[in-house]
Scaffold this motif. Structure first.
Motif, PDB file in Angstrom:
ATOM      1  N   TYR A  78     -14.934   6.333 120.592  1.00 44.63           N
ATOM      2  CA  TYR A  78     -15.805   7.201 121.365  1.00 44.63           C
ATOM      3  C   TYR A  78     -17.232   7.037 120.870  1.00 44.63           C
ATOM      4  O   TYR A  78     -17.498   7.157 119.674  1.00 44.63           O
ATOM      5  CB  TYR A  78     -15.357   8.656 121.229  1.00 44.63           C
ATOM      6  CG  TYR A  78     -16.213   9.634 121.985  1.00 44.63           C
ATOM      7  CD1 TYR A  78     -16.286   9.604 123.372  1.00 44.63           C
ATOM      8  CD2 TYR A  78     -16.971  10.585 121.302  1.00 44.63           C
ATOM      9  CE1 TYR A  78     -17.082  10.495 124.062  1.00 44.63           C
ATOM     10  CE2 TYR A  78     -17.760  11.487 121.985  1.00 44.63           C
ATOM     11  CZ  TYR A  78     -17.822  11.441 123.366  1.00 44.63           C
ATOM     12  OH  TYR A  78     -18.607  12.328 124.050  1.00 44.63           O
ATOM     13  N   ASP A  79     -18.150   6.757 121.775  1.00 45.96           N
ATOM     14  CA  ASP A  79     -19.546   6.477 121.419  1.00 45.96           C
ATOM     15  C   ASP A  79     -20.347   7.776 121.520  1.00 45.96           C
ATOM     16  O   ASP A  79     -20.854   8.128 122.592  1.00 45.96           O
ATOM     17  CB  ASP A  79     -20.112   5.413 122.354  1.00 45.96           C
ATOM     18  CG  ASP A  79     -21.439   4.861 121.860  1.00 45.96           C
ATOM     19  OD1 ASP A  79     -22.059   5.507 121.002  1.00 45.96           O
ATOM     20  OD2 ASP A  79     -21.843   3.780 122.340  1.00 45.96           O
ATOM     21  N   GLU A  80     -20.492   8.470 120.405  1.00 48.62           N
ATOM     22  CA  GLU A  80     -21.152   9.779 120.426  1.00 48.62           C
ATOM     23  C   GLU A  80     -22.635   9.688 120.780  1.00 48.62           C
ATOM     24  O   GLU A  80     -23.154  10.534 121.520  1.00 48.62           O
ATOM     25  CB  GLU A  80     -20.977  10.456 119.063  1.00 48.62           C
ATOM     26  CG  GLU A  80     -19.535  10.798 118.714  1.00 48.62           C
ATOM     27  CD  GLU A  80     -19.431  11.531 117.399  1.00 48.62           C
ATOM     28  OE1 GLU A  80     -20.499  11.756 116.767  1.00 48.62           O
ATOM     29  OE2 GLU A  80     -18.312  11.883 116.990  1.00 48.62           O
ATOM     30  N   ASP A  81     -23.325   8.687 120.261  1.00 46.94           N
ATOM     31  CA  ASP A  81     -24.767   8.580 120.502  1.00 46.94           C
ATOM     32  C   ASP A  81     -25.073   8.358 121.979  1.00 46.94           C
ATOM     33  O   ASP A  81     -25.897   9.065 122.582  1.00 46.94           O
ATOM     34  CB  ASP A  81     -25.358   7.449 119.663  1.00 46.94           C
ATOM     35  CG  ASP A  81     -25.298   7.751 118.171  1.00 46.94           C
ATOM     36  OD1 ASP A  81     -25.169   8.941 117.822  1.00 46.94           O
ATOM     37  OD2 ASP A  81     -25.369   6.807 117.362  1.00 46.94           O
ATOM     38  N   ASN A  82     -24.425   7.370 122.570  1.00 45.82           N
ATOM     39  CA  ASN A  82     -24.672   7.099 123.985  1.00 45.82           C
ATOM     40  C   ASN A  82     -24.125   8.212 124.875  1.00 45.82           C
ATOM     41  O   ASN A  82     -24.688   8.485 125.945  1.00 45.82           O
ATOM     42  CB  ASN A  82     -24.047   5.766 124.388  1.00 45.82           C
ATOM     43  CG  ASN A  82     -24.853   4.579 123.890  1.00 45.82           C
ATOM     44  OD1 ASN A  82     -26.070   4.632 123.795  1.00 45.82           O
ATOM     45  ND2 ASN A  82     -24.167   3.502 123.547  1.00 45.82           N
ATOM     46  N   ALA A  83     -23.050   8.868 124.438  1.00 46.41           N
ATOM     47  CA  ALA A  83     -22.511   9.986 125.216  1.00 46.41           C
ATOM     48  C   ALA A  83     -23.513  11.131 125.283  1.00 46.41           C
ATOM     49  O   ALA A  83     -23.697  11.751 126.336  1.00 46.41           O
ATOM     50  CB  ALA A  83     -21.194  10.462 124.609  1.00 46.41           C
TER      51      ALA A  83
ATOM     52  N   CYS B 172     -18.421   7.284 127.615  1.00 52.58           N
ATOM     53  CA  CYS B 172     -19.111   6.297 126.785  1.00 52.58           C
ATOM     54  C   CYS B 172     -18.200   5.880 125.626  1.00 52.58           C
ATOM     55  O   CYS B 172     -17.772   6.719 124.822  1.00 52.58           O
ATOM     56  CB  CYS B 172     -20.411   6.882 126.229  1.00 52.58           C
ATOM     57  SG  CYS B 172     -21.692   7.141 127.467  1.00 52.58           S
ATOM     58  N   VAL B 173     -17.897   4.598 125.580  1.00 51.79           N
ATOM     59  CA  VAL B 173     -17.013   4.075 124.536  1.00 51.79           C
ATOM     60  C   VAL B 173     -17.669   2.854 123.899  1.00 51.79           C
ATOM     61  O   VAL B 173     -18.697   2.359 124.367  1.00 51.79           O
ATOM     62  CB  VAL B 173     -15.624   3.695 125.112  1.00 51.79           C
ATOM     63  CG1 VAL B 173     -14.900   4.924 125.635  1.00 51.79           C
ATOM     64  CG2 VAL B 173     -15.773   2.654 126.220  1.00 51.79           C
ATOM     65  N   ARG B 174     -17.050   2.388 122.838  1.00 54.45           N
ATOM     66  CA  ARG B 174     -17.548   1.201 122.131  1.00 54.45           C
ATOM     67  C   ARG B 174     -16.356   0.340 121.737  1.00 54.45           C
ATOM     68  O   ARG B 174     -15.446   0.790 121.029  1.00 54.45           O
ATOM     69  CB  ARG B 174     -18.338   1.617 120.889  1.00 54.45           C
ATOM     70  CG  ARG B 174     -18.940   0.462 120.120  1.00 54.45           C
ATOM     71  CD  ARG B 174     -19.811   0.946 118.960  1.00 54.45           C
ATOM     72  NE  ARG B 174     -19.082   1.837 118.063  1.00 54.45           N
ATOM     73  CZ  ARG B 174     -19.278   3.144 117.987  1.00 54.45           C
ATOM     74  NH1 ARG B 174     -20.172   3.726 118.774  1.00 54.45           N
ATOM     75  NH2 ARG B 174     -18.588   3.889 117.144  1.00 54.45           N
ATOM     76  N   TRP B 175     -16.354  -0.908 122.236  1.00 55.21           N
ATOM     77  CA  TRP B 175     -15.318  -1.862 121.852  1.00 55.21           C
ATOM     78  C   TRP B 175     -15.635  -2.346 120.447  1.00 55.21           C
ATOM     79  O   TRP B 175     -16.763  -2.742 120.142  1.00 55.21           O
ATOM     80  CB  TRP B 175     -15.303  -3.040 122.817  1.00 55.21           C
ATOM     81  CG  TRP B 175     -14.070  -3.905 122.743  1.00 55.21           C
ATOM     82  CD1 TRP B 175     -12.980  -3.843 123.553  1.00 55.21           C
ATOM     83  CD2 TRP B 175     -13.823  -4.976 121.814  1.00 55.21           C
ATOM     84  NE1 TRP B 175     -12.058  -4.798 123.190  1.00 55.21           N
ATOM     85  CE2 TRP B 175     -12.551  -5.510 122.115  1.00 55.21           C
ATOM     86  CE3 TRP B 175     -14.538  -5.514 120.757  1.00 55.21           C
ATOM     87  CZ2 TRP B 175     -11.992  -6.563 121.416  1.00 55.21           C
ATOM     88  CZ3 TRP B 175     -13.990  -6.560 120.035  1.00 55.21           C
ATOM     89  CH2 TRP B 175     -12.733  -7.082 120.362  1.00 55.21           C
ATOM     90  N   ARG B 176     -14.626  -2.319 119.588  1.00 56.96           N
ATOM     91  CA  ARG B 176     -14.809  -2.736 118.193  1.00 56.96           C
ATOM     92  C   ARG B 176     -13.625  -3.581 117.774  1.00 56.96           C
ATOM     93  O   ARG B 176     -12.467  -3.203 117.997  1.00 56.96           O
ATOM     94  CB  ARG B 176     -14.920  -1.513 117.283  1.00 56.96           C
ATOM     95  CG  ARG B 176     -14.972  -1.825 115.795  1.00 56.96           C
ATOM     96  CD  ARG B 176     -15.169  -0.557 114.986  1.00 56.96           C
ATOM     97  NE  ARG B 176     -14.131   0.425 115.235  1.00 56.96           N
ATOM     98  CZ  ARG B 176     -12.940   0.437 114.621  1.00 56.96           C
ATOM     99  NH1 ARG B 176     -12.644  -0.492 113.711  1.00 56.96           N
ATOM    100  NH2 ARG B 176     -12.056   1.377 114.900  1.00 56.96           N
TER     101      ARG B 176
END
Length: 220
Positions: free
Chosen positions: A161-166, A141-145
């Protein structure tokens, strides 16, 4: 006068087809239960953070680098500007990391927030649009920023790294594994129950044959 063979001939073309509720004579009436074990392909790997930190691709994309809009590259620049903004407002766009050519299709929520930040923000900085888009890449789970210049259609971006969605995807993965284990145990129990031999039902002809032999011996 018709022969006996002609009288015994029956045409089957007019007989209706039906499904008999009785088991077929030529098929075994007792069969082991067929396995019906279905396991959904996991969307994420078991240890997402470790892969994000160790994988060379993620390590490169985690650093802020030049990005560029890749849609409608065969169209004039002015038309591409209009299409880019229209696509972003609709909730989608295509971006590429120029350092290694990685292309990503971003799905954007024009009204939602990602980690308390707008996913689409035209107001944060004049002449630019700031974007944030969560997704799953290679099981992580990642987040493009990043941001894109509305005139040049390029900018700066990275992957976080997307901790919440991970955490949410890890929970779903664990639940799916537990469900699969439960179905596997149930199937194994049914298999064991089928393999247990039944000794309570003896063949009736065996008793008759034994009594017959005893009678013959007494007569002699």
């Amino acid at each position: 006068m018709t022969s006996l063979n002609e009288q015994m001939t029956v045409s089957t073309t007019m007989l209706p087809h039906y499904e008999s509720p009785l088991p077929s004579l030529y098929e075994p009436q007792h069969q082991p239960p067929k396995p019906r074990l279905m396991f959904k392909m996991p969307r994420v790997v078991p240890d997402q953070k470790a892969k994000f930190d160790a994988d060379e691709l993620f390590r490169r994309l985690a650093r802020e680098t030049e990005v560029r809009y890749t849609g409608y590259r065969d169209r004039p620049l002015e038309e591409r500007r209009q299409r880019f903004q229209a696509g972003v407002r609709e909730g989608h766009t295509e971006m590429a990391f120029m350092t290694n050519g990685t292309n990503v299709n971003l799905q954007l929520s024009t009204t939602g927030f990602s980690n308390n930040h707008k996913e689409v923000d035209f107001d944060k900085e004049p002449g630019k649009v700031h974007l944030r888009s969560p997704f799953i890449m290679n099981g992580v789970c990642v987040r493009w920023r990043g941001y894109v210049d509305l005139e040049r259609l390029d900018g700066v971006g990275c992957l976080d790294y997307d901790e919440d969605n991970a955490a949410e995807e890890d929970r779903i993965l664990r639940e799916e594994i537990e469900k699969y284990k439960a179905r596997l145990r149930e199937f194994e129990e049914k298999q064991r129950a089928f393999r247990v031999p039944t000794t309570s039902h003896a063949h009736p002809h065996a008793h008759a044959h034994t009594h017959s032999e005893q009678a013959n011996i007494q007569v002699r």
